[in-house]
Design a protein around this motif. Structure first.
Motif, PDB file in Angstrom:
ATOM      1  N   GLY A  91      85.862  40.140   4.361  1.00 64.23           N
ATOM      2  CA  GLY A  91      85.916  40.195   5.417  1.00 64.23           C
ATOM      3  C   GLY A  91      84.333  40.445   6.195  1.00 64.23           C
ATOM      4  N   LEU A  92      84.551  40.891   7.468  1.00 61.47           N
ATOM      5  CA  LEU A  92      83.286  41.044   7.837  1.00 61.47           C
ATOM      6  C   LEU A  92      82.625  43.101   7.508  1.00 61.47           C
ATOM      7  N   TRP A 132      79.157  45.352   8.280  1.00 58.66           N
ATOM      8  CA  TRP A 132      78.688  45.231   9.676  1.00 58.66           C
ATOM      9  C   TRP A 132      77.103  45.341   8.670  1.00 58.66           C
ATOM     10  N   TYR A 135      70.075  51.478  13.199  1.00 60.34           N
ATOM     11  CA  TYR A 135      70.533  51.858  11.802  1.00 60.34           C
ATOM     12  C   TYR A 135      71.194  50.566  11.360  1.00 60.34           C
ATOM     13  N   TYR A 136      71.354  50.935   9.703  1.00 62.56           N
ATOM     14  CA  TYR A 136      71.538  50.093   8.259  1.00 62.56           C
ATOM     15  C   TYR A 136      72.026  50.808   7.827  1.00 62.56           C
ATOM     16  N   ASP A 163      74.240  51.789   3.905  1.00 68.61           N
ATOM     17  CA  ASP A 163      73.783  52.021   3.539  1.00 68.61           C
ATOM     18  C   ASP A 163      73.278  51.322   2.032  1.00 68.61           C
ATOM     19  N   ARG A 176      81.593  51.143  20.703  1.00 69.37           N
ATOM     20  CA  ARG A 176      80.606  50.383  19.668  1.00 69.37           C
ATOM     21  C   ARG A 176      81.159  49.429  19.333  1.00 69.37           C
ATOM     22  N   ALA A 177      82.120  48.923  20.787  1.00 70.31           N
ATOM     23  CA  ALA A 177      83.337  47.957  20.378  1.00 70.31           C
ATOM     24  C   ALA A 177      81.637  46.358  20.174  1.00 70.31           C
ATOM     25  N   PHE A 178      82.585  45.342  19.602  1.00 72.39           N
ATOM     26  CA  PHE A 178      80.493  44.275  20.194  1.00 72.39           C
ATOM     27  C   PHE A 178      82.055  42.893  20.254  1.00 72.39           C
ATOM     28  N   TRP A 182      79.947  37.182  20.772  1.00 75.43           N
ATOM     29  CA  TRP A 182      79.614  36.778  18.998  1.00 75.43           C
ATOM     30  C   TRP A 182      78.608  35.443  19.277  1.00 75.43           C
ATOM     31  N   TYR A 212      86.829  58.375  16.474  1.00 76.30           N
ATOM     32  CA  TYR A 212      86.306  57.288  17.267  1.00 76.30           C
ATOM     33  C   TYR A 212      87.319  56.231  17.423  1.00 76.30           C
ATOM     34  N   HIS A 262      88.468  49.213  17.848  1.00 76.29           N
ATOM     35  CA  HIS A 262      88.393  48.443  18.033  1.00 76.29           C
ATOM     36  C   HIS A 262      89.349  47.222  17.475  1.00 76.29           C
ATOM     37  N   TYR A 268      89.654  42.268  16.476  1.00 78.15           N
ATOM     38  CA  TYR A 268      89.198  41.043  16.543  1.00 78.15           C
ATOM     39  C   TYR A 268      89.841  40.300  15.964  1.00 78.15           C
ATOM     40  N   PRO A 294      84.419  35.806  14.934  1.00 76.29           N
ATOM     41  CA  PRO A 294      85.562  36.745  15.785  1.00 76.29           C
ATOM     42  C   PRO A 294      85.437  36.716  17.190  1.00 76.29           C
ATOM     43  N   TYR A 297      90.702  42.021  12.484  1.00 78.55           N
ATOM     44  CA  TYR A 297      89.841  42.511  11.703  1.00 78.55           C
ATOM     45  C   TYR A 297      90.065  44.405  12.665  1.00 78.55           C
ATOM     46  N   GLN A 342      87.865  47.699  13.483  1.00 82.30           N
ATOM     47  CA  GLN A 342      87.000  48.228  13.481  1.00 82.30           C
ATOM     48  C   GLN A 342      86.297  49.675  14.714  1.00 82.30           C
ATOM     49  N   PHE A 354      83.989  53.321  13.716  1.00 82.60           N
ATOM     50  CA  PHE A 354      82.780  53.938  13.489  1.00 82.60           C
ATOM     51  C   PHE A 354      83.174  54.954  12.759  1.00 82.60           C
ATOM     52  N   LEU A 390      79.278  57.520   6.902  1.00 76.46           N
ATOM     53  CA  LEU A 390      78.670  55.973   6.873  1.00 76.46           C
ATOM     54  C   LEU A 390      77.390  55.907   8.140  1.00 76.46           C
ATOM     55  N   GLY A 430      77.506  54.435  10.532  1.00 76.00           N
ATOM     56  CA  GLY A 430      77.286  52.887  10.879  1.00 76.00           C
ATOM     57  C   GLY A 430      79.408  53.146  11.147  1.00 76.00           C
ATOM     58  N   SER A 431      78.794  51.734  11.509  1.00 75.88           N
ATOM     59  CA  SER A 431      80.844  50.303  11.863  1.00 75.88           C
ATOM     60  C   SER A 431      80.791  50.288  10.682  1.00 75.88           C
ATOM     61  N   PHE A 482      84.314  48.220   9.696  1.00 75.01           N
ATOM     62  CA  PHE A 482      85.886  47.429   9.456  1.00 75.01           C
ATOM     63  C   PHE A 482      86.482  47.620   7.980  1.00 75.01           C
ATOM     64  N   GLY A 521      89.871  45.043   5.966  1.00 71.64           N
ATOM     65  CA  GLY A 521      89.257  43.920   5.168  1.00 71.64           C
ATOM     66  C   GLY A 521      89.498  42.873   6.171  1.00 71.64           C
TER      67      GLY A 521
END
Lengths: 119, 111
Positions: A44-45, A47, A59-60, A62, A104-106, A109, B33, B36, B38, B46, B89, B91, B93, B97, B99-100, B102, B104
């Protein structure tokens, strides 16, 4: 048309380094936060990292802190990801991704850059 | 193991309606939060089909709709078409963590 084109992928040995680049066009690059998202083979995806529109905050995930570094050059409409001390589990397609305004949607791509870490 | 939980697969016949679920916790969906969604066709990048829980980007058919309740979100696809086959998928926040995150992914098969 908004476009993101990644480059710099390839085969690298464990412990090695690689820098991915992403060329943006068709939108005002300097006004949007940007991201990297990866997808391991058959998985899967995930981030990876985000950077604000000015580049002032990064930001990363962890698990990647200290090994990956995101940066951007707004004068060249370019996003980068410097990856070091690479491991086999970093093998993946790396996507350059644009934030949708105010969320925070993407929404845009790239086609993805393939990174293979193997000896 | 993904922070957001999605069923591995779901299937439906052409014309039917299916619902895909996405379950989180109090650090992500439950904290308010946005979620979203995909769509990923094999071999392709995606594509954003739902943002901010229930908003469709321009060009996405109204057969796709999103909702959320508590610590979960759902994507409904009405009038299934063969072209809808692929991986989906969710997604959001995650505050713990920073961060974003997702899900599985759910593989949709149109029978």
């Amino acid at each position: 048309e908004m476009l993101l084109v990644e480059s710099g992928g390839g085969l690298v040995q464990p412990g090695g380094s690689l820098t991915l680049s992403c060329a943006a066009s068709g939108f005002s690059f300097a006004t949007f936060a940007m991201n990297w998202v990866r997808q391991s083979p058959g998985k899967g995806l995930e981030w990876v990292s985000s950077i604000t529109h000015t580049g002032g905050n990064t930001y990363y995930a962890d698990s990647l802190k200290g090994r990956f570094a995101i940066s951007r050059d707004n004068s060249r409409n370019t996003l980068s990801l410097r990856m070091s001390n690479l491991r086999a589990e970093d093998t993946a397609v790396y996507y350059c991704v644009k934030d949708l305004t105010g969320t925070r949607a993407f929404d845009v791509w790239g086609q993805g850059a393939v990174v293979t870490v193997s000896s | 193991q993904s922070v957001l939980t999605q069923p591995p697969s779901v299937s439906g016949a052409p014309g039917q309606r299916v619902t895909l679920s996405c379950t989180g916790n109090s650090s992500n969906i439950g904290a308010g939060y946005d979620v979203h969604w995909y769509q990923q066709i094999p071999g392709k990048a995606p594509k954003l089909i739902i943002h901010d829980n229930n908003k469709r980007p321009s060009g996405v058919p109204d057969r796709f709709s999103g909702s959320m309740s508590g610590t979960s979100a759902s994507l409904a696809i009405a009038g299934l078409e063969a072209a809808d086959e692929g991986d989906y998928y969710c997604q959001s926040f995650d505050s713990s963590l920073s961060g974003s995150v997702f899900g599985g992914g759910t593989k949709l098969t149109v029978l």
